[in-house]
Design a protein around this motif. Structure first.
Motif, PDB file in Angstrom:
ATOM      1  N   PRO A   1       0.823  -1.218   0.000  1.00 38.46           N
ATOM      2  CA  PRO A   1       0.000   0.000   0.000  1.00 38.46           C
ATOM      3  C   PRO A   1       0.856   1.266   0.000  1.00 38.46           C
ATOM      4  N   VAL A   2       2.207   1.096  -0.113  1.00 34.77           N
ATOM      5  CA  VAL A   2       3.113   2.242   0.011  1.00 34.77           C
ATOM      6  C   VAL A   2       3.789   2.526  -1.321  1.00 34.77           C
ATOM      7  N   THR A   3       3.871   3.789  -1.675  1.00 31.25           N
ATOM      8  CA  THR A   3       4.597   4.196  -2.871  1.00 31.25           C
ATOM      9  C   THR A   3       5.361   5.476  -2.568  1.00 31.25           C
ATOM     10  N   VAL A   4       6.338   5.789  -3.400  1.00 26.34           N
ATOM     11  CA  VAL A   4       7.168   6.985  -3.225  1.00 26.34           C
ATOM     12  C   VAL A   4       6.922   7.933  -4.390  1.00 26.34           C
ATOM     13  N   ILE A   5       6.706   9.212  -4.079  1.00 27.97           N
ATOM     14  CA  ILE A   5       6.444  10.228  -5.098  1.00 27.97           C
ATOM     15  C   ILE A   5       7.625  11.193  -5.128  1.00 27.97           C
ATOM     16  N   PRO A   6       8.387  11.231  -6.232  1.00 26.68           N
ATOM     17  CA  PRO A   6       9.515  12.159  -6.330  1.00 26.68           C
ATOM     18  C   PRO A   6       9.094  13.477  -6.981  1.00 26.68           C
ATOM     19  N   PHE A   7       9.754  14.544  -6.593  1.00 26.23           N
ATOM     20  CA  PHE A   7       9.526  15.828  -7.261  1.00 26.23           C
ATOM     21  C   PHE A   7      10.784  16.683  -7.156  1.00 26.23           C
ATOM     22  N   SER A   8      10.896  17.647  -8.068  1.00 24.27           N
ATOM     23  CA  SER A   8      12.061  18.524  -8.127  1.00 24.27           C
ATOM     24  C   SER A   8      11.622  19.981  -8.175  1.00 24.27           C
ATOM     25  N   LEU A   9      12.407  20.827  -7.524  1.00 25.09           N
ATOM     26  CA  LEU A   9      12.156  22.264  -7.508  1.00 25.09           C
ATOM     27  C   LEU A   9      13.396  22.997  -7.973  1.00 25.09           C
ATOM     28  N   GLU A  10      13.200  23.978  -8.821  1.00 24.45           N
ATOM     29  CA  GLU A  10      14.340  24.773  -9.288  1.00 24.45           C
ATOM     30  C   GLU A  10      14.876  25.663  -8.187  1.00 24.45           C
ATOM     31  N   SER A  11      13.988  26.160  -7.317  1.00 25.87           N
ATOM     32  CA  SER A  11      14.404  27.040  -6.231  1.00 25.87           C
ATOM     33  C   SER A  11      13.499  26.816  -5.036  1.00 25.87           C
ATOM     34  N   SER A  12      13.877  27.384  -3.912  1.00 21.13           N
ATOM     35  CA  SER A  12      13.101  27.241  -2.689  1.00 21.13           C
ATOM     36  C   SER A  12      11.717  27.864  -2.846  1.00 21.13           C
ATOM     37  N   GLY A  13      10.719  27.222  -2.244  1.00 17.93           N
ATOM     38  CA  GLY A  13       9.374  27.767  -2.324  1.00 17.93           C
ATOM     39  C   GLY A  13       8.377  26.930  -1.557  1.00 17.93           C
ATOM     40  N   ARG A  14       7.192  27.493  -1.394  1.00 19.63           N
ATOM     41  CA  ARG A  14       6.101  26.786  -0.742  1.00 19.63           C
ATOM     42  C   ARG A  14       5.580  25.689  -1.666  1.00 19.63           C
ATOM     43  N   VAL A  15       5.387  24.502  -1.111  1.00 20.89           N
ATOM     44  CA  VAL A  15       4.988  23.348  -1.899  1.00 20.89           C
ATOM     45  C   VAL A  15       3.772  22.693  -1.269  1.00 20.89           C
TER      46      VAL A  15
ATOM     47  N   ASP B   1       2.720  20.279   2.687  1.00 17.79           N
ATOM     48  CA  ASP B   1       2.222  21.654   2.710  1.00 17.79           C
ATOM     49  C   ASP B   1       3.206  22.487   3.519  1.00 17.79           C
ATOM     50  N   GLN B   2       4.353  22.789   2.894  1.00  9.85           N
ATOM     51  CA  GLN B   2       5.419  23.498   3.596  1.00  9.85           C
ATOM     52  C   GLN B   2       6.444  24.013   2.578  1.00  9.85           C
ATOM     53  N   THR B   3       7.417  24.731   3.075  1.00  6.57           N
ATOM     54  CA  THR B   3       8.483  25.267   2.230  1.00  6.57           C
ATOM     55  C   THR B   3       9.602  24.240   2.078  1.00  6.57           C
ATOM     56  N   TYR B   4      10.023  24.031   0.832  1.00 10.65           N
ATOM     57  CA  TYR B   4      11.117  23.111   0.517  1.00 10.65           C
ATOM     58  C   TYR B   4      12.230  23.892  -0.177  1.00 10.65           C
ATOM     59  N   PRO B   5      13.497  23.493   0.029  1.00 10.37           N
ATOM     60  CA  PRO B   5      14.590  24.103  -0.736  1.00 10.37           C
ATOM     61  C   PRO B   5      14.596  23.586  -2.161  1.00 10.37           C
ATOM     62  N   GLY B   6      15.292  24.274  -3.041  1.00  8.43           N
ATOM     63  CA  GLY B   6      15.458  23.774  -4.393  1.00  8.43           C
ATOM     64  C   GLY B   6      16.197  22.450  -4.386  1.00  8.43           C
ATOM     65  N   GLY B   7      15.899  21.597  -5.362  1.00  8.80           N
ATOM     66  CA  GLY B   7      16.551  20.297  -5.433  1.00  8.80           C
ATOM     67  C   GLY B   7      15.543  19.184  -5.613  1.00  8.80           C
ATOM     68  N   SER B   8      16.013  17.949  -5.439  1.00 10.22           N
ATOM     69  CA  SER B   8      15.173  16.769  -5.611  1.00 10.22           C
ATOM     70  C   SER B   8      14.706  16.255  -4.257  1.00 10.22           C
ATOM     71  N   HIS B   9      13.457  15.855  -4.221  1.00  7.24           N
ATOM     72  CA  HIS B   9      12.855  15.392  -2.975  1.00  7.24           C
ATOM     73  C   HIS B   9      11.954  14.199  -3.269  1.00  7.24           C
ATOM     74  N   SER B  10      11.528  13.512  -2.231  1.00  2.19           N
ATOM     75  CA  SER B  10      10.562  12.429  -2.385  1.00  2.19           C
ATOM     76  C   SER B  10       9.724  12.327  -1.127  1.00  2.19           C
ATOM     77  N   VAL B  11       8.489  11.856  -1.311  1.00  2.00           N
ATOM     78  CA  VAL B  11       7.528  11.718  -0.222  1.00  2.00           C
ATOM     79  C   VAL B  11       6.858  10.360  -0.339  1.00  2.00           C
ATOM     80  N   ARG B  12       6.649   9.700   0.784  1.00  2.00           N
ATOM     81  CA  ARG B  12       5.939   8.427   0.787  1.00  2.00           C
ATOM     82  C   ARG B  12       4.433   8.651   0.934  1.00  2.00           C
TER      83      ARG B  12
END
Length: 221
Positions: free
Chosen positions: A149-163, A180-191
């Motif tokens: 029931p678990v999956t990983v969702i990747p996303f990338s941001l060019e610069s810091s911002g509210r996501v 629902d928060q501010t992330y730095p630029g770069g690659s991230h993932s969420v389960r």
């Protein structure tokens, strides 16, 4: 009685820890509030879905954690941090007074491969995101897909911002907010853990700085 209590499945990156909790019931023994020296417990893993009483299994000693309901004792072991990338199954094992081994699956009972089944673990290759240079806003494909029931969702941001990262059902109803928060630029993932949801198509949508991207995923139970 032997059982995998939690989790039923998981997705981790290489070198990340993954704890598995199992429970044991021995009438007249595990109703006590203290550990029994007569019980030995393990968590076992394998790359093949074979009978756990056979060969090819690695067994990690589990430690007593606490008594739980219905006269059971809970044990846990960490199995993820030393595993190379790949797909694995896992079960519990215990014995009492040096006797026969008993194997536990997920669904309240002894492992039988049908109704009481293996737990499932996917270990992903580690990605050093500090060395990446991201030049665009992107929502990646979730993995695994289909998932249960678990999956990983990747996303990338060019610069810091509210996501914000929301999950919607096939009718467009919001069912979960993963970010629902501010992330730095770069690659991230969420389960995303869909244990509480039924099989079907779901959509996940990423919003940041006026940009929007939406993708589809399939939950199969």
């Amino acid at each position: 009685f032997a059982n995998i209590d939690r989790p039923a499945a998981g997705v981790i990156e290489e070198s990340e820890e993954f704890e598995v909790f199992g429970s044991v019931e021995v009438p007249g023994v595990t109703n006590a509030s203290f550990e029994s020296n007569s019980i030995e417990a393990w968590i076992g893993y394998n790359t093949l879905s074979t009978d756990p009483s056979g060969s090819g299994w690695a067994w990690v000693p589990a430690v007593f954690t606490l008594p739980v309901g219905n006269n059971r004792h809970e044990y846990k072991a960490e199995i993820g941090s030393t595993l190379p990338p790949g797909d694995y199954v896992y079960v519990t094992r215990f014995r009492y007074n040096g006797g026969d081994f008993f194997y536990g699956g997920f669904n309240n009972g002894f492992w039988d491969g049908t109704t009481n089944v293996f737990g499932q673990l996917q270990v992903l290759e580690f990605t050093n995101i500090e060395q990446e240079t991201v030049t665009n806003f992107e929502l990646g494909a979730n993995y695994p897909n289909p998932f249960n029931p678990v999956t990983v969702i990747p996303f990338s941001l060019e610069s810091s911002g509210r996501v914000t990262l929301n999950v919607y059902d096939v009718h467009g109803r919001l069912i979960d907010t993963l970010v629902d928060q501010t992330y730095p630029g770069g690659s991230h993932s969420v389960r995303f853990d869909a244990s509480a949801y039924s099989s079907g198509v779901y959509f996940y949508q990423l919003r940041s700085g006026g940009l929007v991207d939406t993708r589809k995923m399939l939950l199969v139970k």
